[in-house]
Write an enzyme that holds these catalytic residues in place. Structure first.
Site, mmCIF file in Angstrom:
data_model
loop_
_atom_site.group_PDB
_atom_site.id
_atom_site.type_symbol
_atom_site.label_atom_id
_atom_site.label_comp_id
_atom_site.label_asym_id
_atom_site.label_seq_id
_atom_site.Cartn_x
_atom_site.Cartn_y
_atom_site.Cartn_z
ATOM 1 N N GLY B 219 17.159 -20.914 -20.764
ATOM 2 C CA GLY B 219 17.352 -19.912 -20.066
ATOM 3 C C GLY B 219 17.496 -20.554 -18.425
ATOM 4 N N GLY B 222 16.450 -24.382 -18.040
ATOM 5 C CA GLY B 222 17.250 -25.611 -18.277
ATOM 6 C C GLY B 222 17.206 -25.930 -19.601
ATOM 7 N N ASP B 249 27.297 -21.388 -24.929
ATOM 8 C CA ASP B 249 28.273 -22.207 -25.530
ATOM 9 C C ASP B 249 28.812 -23.171 -24.729
ATOM 10 O OD1 ASP B 249 28.128 -20.227 -27.470
ATOM 11 O OD2 ASP B 249 29.341 -18.734 -26.337
#
Lengths: 309, 309
Positions: B219, B222, B249
């Site tokens: 999240g 990183g 993605d």
């Protein structure tokens, strides 16, 4: 035939989820998809009652193509929808399996071009020639003038076809001025139109605004009808648990089917009330439970009286 | 070309509403619709980065036709989806304009027949011959065996094509046993796979289970990467407000694009982190903000070290 007009048809999608939690991700456990829009729902009930019914309004895009494909599967229903360039809207009903509550998401619909609106009016005029009654149902898509229903009501009256109007907001306020034979608001729409929250007083006011007859649907309490022939209330035999989606459309189908069969008002109201209750009882939103309809019909209580001759 | 596999493609619909109230009816103020499924999103980012990319997986029905029509509009993207008889699923993301939160409804997808699964495997084998890397992304539709990804990983390894796996649940647990070169779980998927909630310990365990490299997306903190060449952490220069849809993605697209350009791990992680942050910052869910990506890239902090030679 009976004609139903749905200017803002829809592809109705139902998503069943175990429990709806805003802000979360949900796996949909069951998906159903079917043609929708209020006039399409009315037509489906009329066809199920054995009436010949023609559906008009607009359809376009891929969603419109799916909708028209699915309409061919309904026996007794004729598709006279007018093609438009924009895509027919979707609606998504999210059913929370735990609470039974439904969260509804309604897309606005395609913008109708001026030429498309003109094409519709020509088709509508032609269809009225063979119609025994017409129902004008639901919201107006973008691009259709807000006074559209007043014009369509007047065209029907000029053609001598009894016309019922079932809409809301500005479309209702402007439409009632066209003097529809029957106005079918629910309690909320009636209050918004007239400013009166007491249904009897509000219905009287709606008649003063132009409606020949007002049949107000008051949810589990049934129907209130103020007509030129008298005034009545009709109520189901008991409060019924279930999903009210489509109950108002079944009222419209009940009223129009009994009207074209030349039944008196108490019979029309009994049929509309029983159909509406049988729709609430159906496991599928917007369908009606036929055995329940037949069982409830003789038990609907209709009170009131005809005017003195 | 880079190959992305999306066995459960989707038509992603976004409904913006002023405020989502469960049990109520909402007028959708804005509708967007686009091709989706994780591998399709990865492909869109790869194409935007200037890579040749081929999309495979399944598509069927009207929703599948719309999806394929829309894919033709993406420059640099080749559609090699395998047709199936069932309709491609929809997802509906309901965005609450007031709170900014998103409520996600994911249809399960069509049931894939045995012959359709066989047809896919043949297409996949052929496509690998000209692929420089392959990403296997997202959930499995009904009918596809739960061990599917393990088989697809092995086929890629036999063909000498680097393979990345990004999935969850049982598909992940079974898939990792196929020994993918790169596993890209988020913190939750990694904890579910390994039973460990501490990311470093969980990533070590995931490597023991078969992953060559683990790149965990944590999240706003990183990425954490454990590779045969060394271990690193990569973090954006600051916490960024926005919509995390599609951020994972973009991590996959960043990793694969830098891999086929033969960049070392720290460069791959910097690119993936900057792309992910630029996706969070984009006003459209799943797109990335290119100026933000270019601005953030030099400021990503990569710490860690290569193994001793």
């Amino acid at each position: 035939m009976i004609l139903t007009v749905t200017l803002n048809t829809a592809l109705d999608i139902t998503h069943r989820v175990p429990s709806l939690r805003p802000g979360s991700s949900h796996r949909v456990s069951e998906v159903t998809e079917r043609p929708g829009g209020k006039g399409v729902n009315v037509a489906r009930v009329l066809a199920a009652l054995g009436h010949e019914v023609t559906v008009t309004g607009f359809a376009g895009g891929t969603t419109g193509r799916i909708l028209r494909d699915r309409l061919t599967e309904v026996p007794g229903l004729v598709d006279a929808l007018v093609p438009v360039s924009g895509p027919t809207r979707r609606t998504v009903a999210v059913v929370d399996a735990r609470s039974g509550s439904t969260t509804q998401l309604n897309e606005p619909g395609p913008t109708i071009a001026h030429a498309e609106w003109s094409a519709f009016q020509a088709v509508y005029g032609d269809l009225l020639a063979s119609a025994s009654a017409v129902a004008l149902c639901g919201s107006l898509p973008p691009g259709v003038p807000v006074g559209a229903y007043a014009g369509l009501v007047r065209t029907a009256r000029t053609a001598g076809v009894p016309v019922l109007l079932d809409t809301s907001g500005a479309a209702l306020r402007r439409g009632v001025a066209g003097r529809p034979d029957i106005l079918k608001p629910n309690a909320e729409e009636l209050a918004e139109l007239t400013g009166f929250h007491e249904p009897l007083r509000a219905a009287q006011d709606a008649r003063r605004r132009g409606a020949g007859t007002v049949v107000a649907s008051l949810g589990p309490e049934g129907l209130l009808a103020l007509t030129p022939e008298g005034h009545w209330r009709a109520a189901p035999p008991a409060r019924l648990p279930g999903n009210p989606t489509g109950a108002g459309d079944s009222v419209v189908a009940g009223l129009l089917s009994a009207l074209v069969e030349h039944r008196p008002w108490p019979d029309r109201l009994a049929r509309a009330t029983a159909l509406s209750a049988a729709t609430v009882l159906s496991p599928t939103a917007g369908d009606f439970d036929r055995p329940a309809y037949e069982r409830l019909l003789p038990d609907v209580r209709v009170t009131g009286e005809a005017n003195a001759a």
